[in-house]
Design a protein around this motif. Structure first.
Motif, PDB file in Angstrom:
ATOM      1  N   PRO A  90     -53.270 -33.179 -32.779  1.00 29.24           N
ATOM      2  CA  PRO A  90     -52.174 -34.032 -32.287  1.00 29.24           C
ATOM      3  C   PRO A  90     -50.850 -33.713 -32.964  1.00 29.24           C
ATOM      4  CG  PRO A  90     -53.568 -35.252 -33.794  1.00 29.24           C
ATOM      5  CD  PRO A  90     -54.220 -33.912 -33.592  1.00 29.24           C
ATOM      6  N   ALA A  91     -49.794 -33.888 -32.211  1.00 30.07           N
ATOM      7  CA  ALA A  91     -48.428 -33.662 -32.701  1.00 30.07           C
ATOM      8  C   ALA A  91     -48.340 -32.330 -33.438  1.00 30.07           C
ATOM      9  CB  ALA A  91     -47.970 -34.815 -33.580  1.00 30.07           C
ATOM     10  N   ILE A  92     -48.870 -31.307 -32.818  1.00 27.67           N
ATOM     11  CA  ILE A  92     -48.977 -30.008 -33.478  1.00 27.67           C
ATOM     12  C   ILE A  92     -47.627 -29.473 -33.930  1.00 27.67           C
ATOM     13  CG2 ILE A  92     -48.922 -28.699 -31.323  1.00 27.67           C
ATOM     14  CD1 ILE A  92     -50.974 -26.791 -32.714  1.00 27.67           C
ATOM     15  N   ASP A  93     -46.569 -29.858 -33.288  1.00 23.05           N
ATOM     16  CA  ASP A  93     -45.250 -29.354 -33.665  1.00 23.05           C
ATOM     17  C   ASP A  93     -44.613 -30.096 -34.841  1.00 23.05           C
ATOM     18  OD1 ASP A  93     -45.040 -31.628 -32.044  1.00 23.05           O
ATOM     19  OD2 ASP A  93     -42.991 -31.119 -31.486  1.00 23.05           O
ATOM     20  N   ALA A  94     -45.112 -31.264 -35.179  1.00 26.93           N
ATOM     21  CA  ALA A  94     -44.470 -32.109 -36.195  1.00 26.93           C
ATOM     22  C   ALA A  94     -44.282 -31.436 -37.552  1.00 26.93           C
ATOM     23  CB  ALA A  94     -45.219 -33.421 -36.351  1.00 26.93           C
ATOM     24  N   PRO A  95     -45.307 -30.824 -38.141  1.00 32.79           N
ATOM     25  CA  PRO A  95     -45.078 -30.269 -39.482  1.00 32.79           C
ATOM     26  C   PRO A  95     -44.079 -29.116 -39.491  1.00 32.79           C
ATOM     27  CG  PRO A  95     -47.249 -29.645 -38.692  1.00 32.79           C
ATOM     28  CD  PRO A  95     -46.678 -30.619 -37.708  1.00 32.79           C
ATOM     29  N   TYR A  96     -43.895 -28.473 -38.367  1.00 32.01           N
ATOM     30  CA  TYR A  96     -42.973 -27.346 -38.291  1.00 32.01           C
ATOM     31  C   TYR A  96     -41.547 -27.833 -38.040  1.00 32.01           C
ATOM     32  CZ  TYR A  96     -47.564 -25.398 -37.899  1.00 32.01           C
ATOM     33  OH  TYR A  96     -48.870 -25.107 -38.134  1.00 32.01           O
ATOM     34  N   LEU A 151     -38.579 -25.236 -43.865  1.00 32.03           N
ATOM     35  CA  LEU A 151     -38.514 -23.824 -43.508  1.00 32.03           C
ATOM     36  C   LEU A 151     -37.281 -23.547 -42.660  1.00 32.03           C
ATOM     37  CD1 LEU A 151     -42.200 -23.245 -42.356  1.00 32.03           C
ATOM     38  CD2 LEU A 151     -41.149 -22.387 -44.439  1.00 32.03           C
ATOM     39  N   ALA A 152     -36.827 -22.324 -42.691  1.00 32.25           N
ATOM     40  CA  ALA A 152     -35.759 -21.918 -41.784  1.00 32.25           C
ATOM     41  C   ALA A 152     -36.262 -22.084 -40.353  1.00 32.25           C
ATOM     42  CB  ALA A 152     -35.371 -20.471 -42.054  1.00 32.25           C
ATOM     43  N   HIS A 153     -35.370 -22.389 -39.440  1.00 33.14           N
ATOM     44  CA  HIS A 153     -35.738 -22.664 -38.054  1.00 33.14           C
ATOM     45  C   HIS A 153     -36.613 -21.556 -37.462  1.00 33.14           C
ATOM     46  CE1 HIS A 153     -35.501 -24.089 -33.955  1.00 33.14           C
ATOM     47  NE2 HIS A 153     -35.066 -22.893 -33.588  1.00 33.14           N
ATOM     48  N   GLU A 154     -36.228 -20.314 -37.639  1.00 36.51           N
ATOM     49  CA  GLU A 154     -36.990 -19.188 -37.084  1.00 36.51           C
ATOM     50  C   GLU A 154     -38.383 -19.093 -37.699  1.00 36.51           C
ATOM     51  OE1 GLU A 154     -36.409 -17.093 -34.490  1.00 36.51           O
ATOM     52  OE2 GLU A 154     -34.770 -18.500 -34.123  1.00 36.51           O
ATOM     53  N   ASP A 155     -38.482 -19.304 -39.013  1.00 41.10           N
ATOM     54  CA  ASP A 155     -39.784 -19.252 -39.679  1.00 41.10           C
ATOM     55  C   ASP A 155     -40.694 -20.369 -39.184  1.00 41.10           C
ATOM     56  OD1 ASP A 155     -38.950 -17.064 -41.143  1.00 41.10           O
ATOM     57  OD2 ASP A 155     -38.379 -18.256 -42.892  1.00 41.10           O
ATOM     58  N   ALA A 164     -46.119 -27.525 -43.307  1.00 45.26           N
ATOM     59  CA  ALA A 164     -46.312 -26.519 -42.269  1.00 45.26           C
ATOM     60  C   ALA A 164     -47.349 -25.485 -42.711  1.00 45.26           C
ATOM     61  CB  ALA A 164     -44.981 -25.843 -41.943  1.00 45.26           C
ATOM     62  N   TYR A 165     -47.291 -25.072 -43.971  1.00 46.81           N
ATOM     63  CA  TYR A 165     -48.248 -24.080 -44.468  1.00 46.81           C
ATOM     64  C   TYR A 165     -49.683 -24.620 -44.468  1.00 46.81           C
ATOM     65  CZ  TYR A 165     -44.299 -21.232 -45.925  1.00 46.81           C
ATOM     66  OH  TYR A 165     -43.163 -20.468 -45.933  1.00 46.81           O
ATOM     67  N   GLN A 166     -49.854 -25.862 -44.915  1.00 42.07           N
ATOM     68  CA  GLN A 166     -51.193 -26.461 -44.919  1.00 42.07           C
ATOM     69  C   GLN A 166     -51.729 -26.599 -43.495  1.00 42.07           C
ATOM     70  OE1 GLN A 166     -50.475 -30.189 -46.871  1.00 42.07           O
ATOM     71  NE2 GLN A 166     -50.816 -29.364 -48.921  1.00 42.07           N
ATOM     72  N   HIS A 167     -50.886 -27.087 -42.604  1.00 41.10           N
ATOM     73  CA  HIS A 167     -51.301 -27.298 -41.225  1.00 41.10           C
ATOM     74  C   HIS A 167     -51.687 -25.968 -40.576  1.00 41.10           C
ATOM     75  CE1 HIS A 167     -50.872 -28.277 -36.909  1.00 41.10           C
ATOM     76  NE2 HIS A 167     -51.411 -29.412 -37.297  1.00 41.10           N
ATOM     77  N   HIS A 168     -50.877 -24.957 -40.769  1.00 43.55           N
ATOM     78  CA  HIS A 168     -51.149 -23.643 -40.184  1.00 43.55           C
ATOM     79  C   HIS A 168     -52.481 -23.094 -40.693  1.00 43.55           C
ATOM     80  CE1 HIS A 168     -50.654 -19.286 -39.521  1.00 43.55           C
ATOM     81  NE2 HIS A 168     -50.072 -19.694 -38.416  1.00 43.55           N
TER      82      HIS A 168
END
Length: 145
Positions: free
Chosen positions: A118-124, A129-133, A94-98
């Motif tokens: 593509p699939a922008i939500d996948a790494p998150y 990470l905690a759900h909120e983060d 998630a950190y790399q993707h962001h």
């Protein structure tokens, strides 16, 4: 932010005539029961080639997980030199993707014709990470786009 446009493609159709038209808004491409990577690769190359036949247009691709594979992009490119016009970044966390999304947006210039995420939500969704983060990072990535 411009309104999001929704494009749906059918798995029974193929070929360049079936590529949806893109405008300057955010696009959502869905494909039922099929791998969307070849369609995304075709749309990316189509956009690059139509926007700058003389070689000045570029695309940026921020992939993650299985969407970081570029085999079909290579297979459908009309010439290897066209691939030089597609900048590819791969984020596996998630950190790399962001960070890549932020960097890609910051590097857009007059030659940029499309940014593909593509699939922008996948790494998150798949992160530790905690759900909120994870949700906050995804929303920030979307806001950058």
């Amino acid at each position: 932010m411009p309104p999001r446009q929704h494009q749906q493609t059918s798995h029974n159709r193929s070929g360049p005539a079936d590529l949806p038209d893109l405008n300057d808004a955010v696009q959502l491409l869905e494909a039922a029961n099929t791998d969307v990577r070849p369609a995304l690769h075709a749309l990316t190359l189509d956009r690059v080639l139509l926007a700058g036949a003389s070689g000045e247009s570029t695309a940026t691709w921020v992939g993650t997980g299985r969407y970081a594979q570029t085999t079909s992009l290579h297979d459908i490119a009309p010439a290897p030199r066209v691939l030089d016009r597609v900048k590819i970044g791969r984020g596996f966390t998630a950190y790399q993707h962001h960070a890549l999304i932020r960097e890609a947006v910051n590097r857009l210039d007059a030659t940029s014709v499309v940014l593909v995420a593509p699939a922008i939500d996948a790494p998150y969704r798949e992160s530790d990470l905690a759900h909120e983060d994870a949700r906050d990072m995804l929303l920030r990535a979307l806001a950058h786009l």
